[in-house]
Design a protein around this motif. Structure first.
Motif, PDB file in Angstrom:
ATOM      1  N   LYS A  32       8.284  12.548   8.895  1.00  0.00           N
ATOM      2  CA  LYS A  32       7.866  12.260   7.520  1.00  0.00           C
ATOM      3  C   LYS A  32       8.128  13.429   6.584  1.00  0.00           C
ATOM      4  N   SER A  86       1.363   6.160   6.196  1.00  0.00           N
ATOM      5  CA  SER A  86       2.349   5.237   5.651  1.00  0.00           C
ATOM      6  C   SER A  86       3.748   5.677   6.106  1.00  0.00           C
ATOM      7  N   ASN A 127       6.736   6.345   5.284  1.00  0.00           N
ATOM      8  CA  ASN A 127       7.716   6.794   4.284  1.00  0.00           C
ATOM      9  C   ASN A 127       7.887   8.294   4.433  1.00  0.00           C
ATOM     10  N   SER A 150       5.017   4.324  -0.748  1.00  0.00           N
ATOM     11  CA  SER A 150       4.656   3.693   0.530  1.00  0.00           C
ATOM     12  C   SER A 150       5.455   2.405   0.753  1.00  0.00           C
ATOM     13  N   GLU A 193      -2.717   1.133   0.244  1.00  0.00           N
ATOM     14  CA  GLU A 193      -3.369   1.672   1.429  1.00  0.00           C
ATOM     15  C   GLU A 193      -4.859   1.363   1.420  1.00  0.00           C
ATOM     16  N   HIS A 208       2.001  12.396  -5.616  1.00  0.00           N
ATOM     17  CA  HIS A 208       2.172  11.633  -4.394  1.00  0.00           C
ATOM     18  C   HIS A 208       2.776  10.304  -4.815  1.00  0.00           C
TER      19      HIS A 208
HETATM   20 MG    MG Z   1       0.893   7.871   2.484  1.00  0.00          MG
END
Ligand code: MG
Ligand code: TXA
Length: 337
Positions: free
Chosen positions: A63, A151, A153, A159, A188, A243
């Motif tokens: 990630k 997640s 990604n 995500s 999420e 984010h």
């Molecule tokens: Mg995440």
């Protein structure tokens, strides 16, 4: 990371049922320390065996995630949750009301839990969730150990809500993707801290604070903790300001569109700009926040892929699932570090 492995993609859900062969294969990959992405009801998760530090380290590397960011351990049963966390009466009530489902409980870590320190970032607490998706539940059950799954990604990216999103971010870096179709919730899980002291909402999601208050019989704090208080210690270090970031600049609460911008609309509020914008995506033409949440990350990806310099976002009501959508969009709009 210079590894370039071949990533298998398997369609693993047929008529709402997990494919037994796919689950067995994926469970074996996870027990061997490999990485498997799979559908949950919220977003696709990138799974690793929570008890194997080497597997969790591979996951962080795949990630590109900062290693101080702790992960959610996904479990397949209430007893498995109790084996790794200490659930007080409030946590038990929340689990009974919302599990399996899109709620993560942060609870004290149980002494003797074999979830590795790398997964919890060395915290004395652990984040636990029992997902409702048949693929996710079957897979975690097949592993027989908790599965950490952020997640699926690259860190800081949007995500994924489809297997294609996962492949575009992580193909060549993980072993397997279990395709379960588009994820129904689309944002999420709600995260709530059930630690000594008051219940505190750490991340809004589909399980709303009011519903948790009704189930737990106690108020859920939603604001920032008072600075200097014990609760002000950063308990969700992963909630970094910037984010969910697409490449395009994200501008919230737009009532007009400037040159080169794409439009992320809600309820057709910016429909008059459709033809002048470089791309246009309405999260929910009928202004339904549930539909909008399910389409949020796909919309951001689509607009970003159009090459727009910016994304103008229509006003979105800040209640119910709208609060979770705005939370993600504010992070996408935050200045990049
Ligand atoms: Mg995440
Ligand atoms: O819906 C979801 O929760 C998805 C799916 C795949 O289950 N997973 C997910 O994981 O969103 P991730 O890693 O992207 O987000 C986990 C969040 C992070 O912000 C992290 O800081 C927080 O949970 N977290 C994990 N352990 C924690 C702890 N002990 N205390 C406070 N926050 C914690």
């Amino acid at each position: 990371m210079n590894r370039n492995i071949s990533t298998r993609l398997i369609k693993a859900l047929h008529d709402g049922q997990a494919d037994a062969g796919a689950i067995a294969a994926a469970g074996a990959v996870l027990r061997d320390g490999g990485l498997v992405a799979f559908a949950t009801e919220t977003v696709y998760g990138l799974g690793a065996d929570a008890t194997q530090a080497a597997a969790v380290a591979r996951l962080y590397a795949a990630k590109g995630r900062p290693s101080f960011n702790p992960l959610i351990a996904h479990v397949a049963s209430f007893d498995e949750a109790r084996a790794h966390g200490v659930l007080d009466a409030r946590a038990e009530a929340l689990a009974a009301a919302f599990w399996p489902g899109p709620l993560t409980l942060v609870v004290p870590r149980r002494p003797g839990s074999d979830i590795c320190d790398l997964a919890t970032a060395g915290l004395a607490s652990v984040a636990l969730r029992m997902p409702a998706h048949p693929l996710a539940l079957a897979l975690i059950g097949a592993v027989g150990r908790p599965v950490v799954a952020p997640s699926a990604n690259r860190s800081g990216h949007v995500s994924p809500t489809t297997a294609a999103h996962v492949m575009s971010d992580l193909s060549g870096r993980i072993d397997l993707v279990l395709d379960g179709g588009a994820t129904p919730v689309g944002v999420e899980s709600t995260i709530v801290a059930c630690l000594p002291g008051r219940l505190r909402l750490l991340r809004p999601g589909a399980v709303l604070a009011a519903a948790m208050e009704a189930a737990a019989g106690e108020a859920v704090e939603t604001g920032e903790p008072e600075s200097g208080s014990a609760e002000a210690t950063p308990i969700a270090p992963g909630l970094l300001a910037s984010h969910y970031a697409p490449n395009a600049r994200v501008r919230l609460d737009a009532d007009a569109v400037t040159a080169g911008e794409a439009v992320l609309d809600f309820g057709g509020r910016l429909a008059e700009w459709h033809d002048r914008a470089s791309a246009y995506f309405d999260l929910s033409p009928k202004a339904d926040p549930v539909e909008a949440a399910a389409r949020l990350f796909a919309g951001l990806r689509e607009l970003d892929a159009s090459g727009a310099v910016g994304i103008a976002v229509a006003p979105i009501p800040d209640d119910g699932l709208g609060a979770a959508i705005l939370d993600r969009l504010r992070r996408a709009a935050a200045p990049r570090g």
